[in-house]
Design an enzyme around this catalytic site. Structure first.
Site, PDB file in Angstrom:
ATOM      1  N   CYS A  40      -1.829   6.248   2.882  1.00  0.00           N
ATOM      2  CA  CYS A  40      -3.037   5.409   3.395  1.00  0.00           C
ATOM      3  C   CYS A  40      -2.953   4.994   4.767  1.00  0.00           C
ATOM      4  O   CYS A  40      -2.197   5.599   5.502  1.00  0.00           O
ATOM      5  CB  CYS A  40      -2.915   4.218   2.350  1.00  0.00           C
ATOM      6  N   ASN A  97       0.291   1.486   5.100  1.00  0.00           N
ATOM      7  CA  ASN A  97       1.294   1.607   3.979  1.00  0.00           C
ATOM      8  C   ASN A  97       1.814   0.348   3.372  1.00  0.00           C
ATOM      9  O   ASN A  97       2.915   0.150   3.266  1.00  0.00           O
ATOM     10  CB  ASN A  97       2.453   2.374   4.901  1.00  0.00           C
ATOM     11  N   CYS A 113      -0.812  -1.184   0.837  1.00  0.00           N
ATOM     12  CA  CYS A 113      -1.640  -1.430  -0.296  1.00  0.00           C
ATOM     13  C   CYS A 113      -1.519  -0.420  -1.096  1.00  0.00           C
ATOM     14  O   CYS A 113      -1.119  -0.211  -2.066  1.00  0.00           O
ATOM     15  CB  CYS A 113      -2.895  -1.804  -0.073  1.00  0.00           C
ATOM     16  N   ARG A 114      -2.543   0.543  -0.679  1.00  0.00           N
ATOM     17  CA  ARG A 114      -2.726   1.804  -1.542  1.00  0.00           C
ATOM     18  C   ARG A 114      -1.702   2.972  -1.898  1.00  0.00           C
ATOM     19  O   ARG A 114      -1.184   3.222  -3.091  1.00  0.00           O
ATOM     20  CB  ARG A 114      -4.020   2.501  -1.264  1.00  0.00           C
ATOM     21  N   SER A 115      -1.043   3.285  -0.722  1.00  0.00           N
ATOM     22  CA  SER A 115       0.243   4.318  -1.052  1.00  0.00           C
ATOM     23  C   SER A 115       1.386   3.541  -1.455  1.00  0.00           C
ATOM     24  O   SER A 115       1.915   4.209  -2.309  1.00  0.00           O
ATOM     25  CB  SER A 115       0.543   4.621   0.475  1.00  0.00           C
ATOM     26  N   ASP A 153      -9.909   0.773  -0.078  1.00  0.00           N
ATOM     27  CA  ASP A 153      -8.864  -0.300   0.511  1.00  0.00           C
ATOM     28  C   ASP A 153      -9.190  -1.774   0.093  1.00  0.00           C
ATOM     29  O   ASP A 153     -10.302  -2.152   0.474  1.00  0.00           O
ATOM     30  CB  ASP A 153      -8.948  -0.101   1.951  1.00  0.00           C
TER      31      ASP A 153
END
Length: 147
Positions: A8, A11, A13-15, A116
């Site tokens: 993301c 690095n 939140c999402r990933s 996000d």
């Protein structure tokens, strides 16, 4: 062994959420020795930081927590067999950052981007978790056929 990298922007939140979910799925099936799993960001502004507190909370709620330190994508990440980006913007950045990985990079979700949740509520993080879980369950089933 299959090497999977989740990407993301920062690095945090999402990933790392995708990494934590996938790590747990792999662990639950006793397949840790078959996978190398990591995550990274296309930007470097959170380098060395832990995952966002709401990401940590969501992963802990689902027993998917792990020790994480944000990092930026680096040339050595071209070794990964599959590089999954959270959105089209990060996918485009990967094309420039890892130019020899076409065919190994794609979106985390087949038909949409992972939103996000950085500025959002815990519910926004829960929604991201709920989007990622079935997609990553499906991914693991597909990858198991290749082991």
């Amino acid at each position: 062994m299959k090497r999977i990298l989740f990407v993301c922007a920062g690095n945090i939140c999402r990933s790392p959420m995708a990494e934590g979910i996938f790590r747990k799925l792999v662990r639950d099936q006793n397949l840790e020795h078959q996978f190398e799993i990591d995550s990274a960001g296309t930007g470097n502004w959170h380098e060395g930081e832990p995952a966002h507190p709401k990401t940590v909370k969501m992963l802990e709620l689902h027993r998917s927590g792990f020790k994480h330190a944000a990092r930026q994508v680096r040339p050595s990440d071209a070794k990964f067999d599959l590089i999954l980006a959270a959105d089209h913007h990060n996918l485009a950045n990967l094309t420039h950052m890892l130019p020899n990985t076409q065919g190994k990079t794609r979106l985390m979700l087949e038909k949409t981007e992972v939103p996000d949740p950085y500025y959002g509520s815990l519910e926004d993080y829960r929604n991201v978790y709920d989007m990622l879980l079935p997609a990553l369950e499906k991914l693991l089933e597909e990858l198991k056929l290749e082991l």
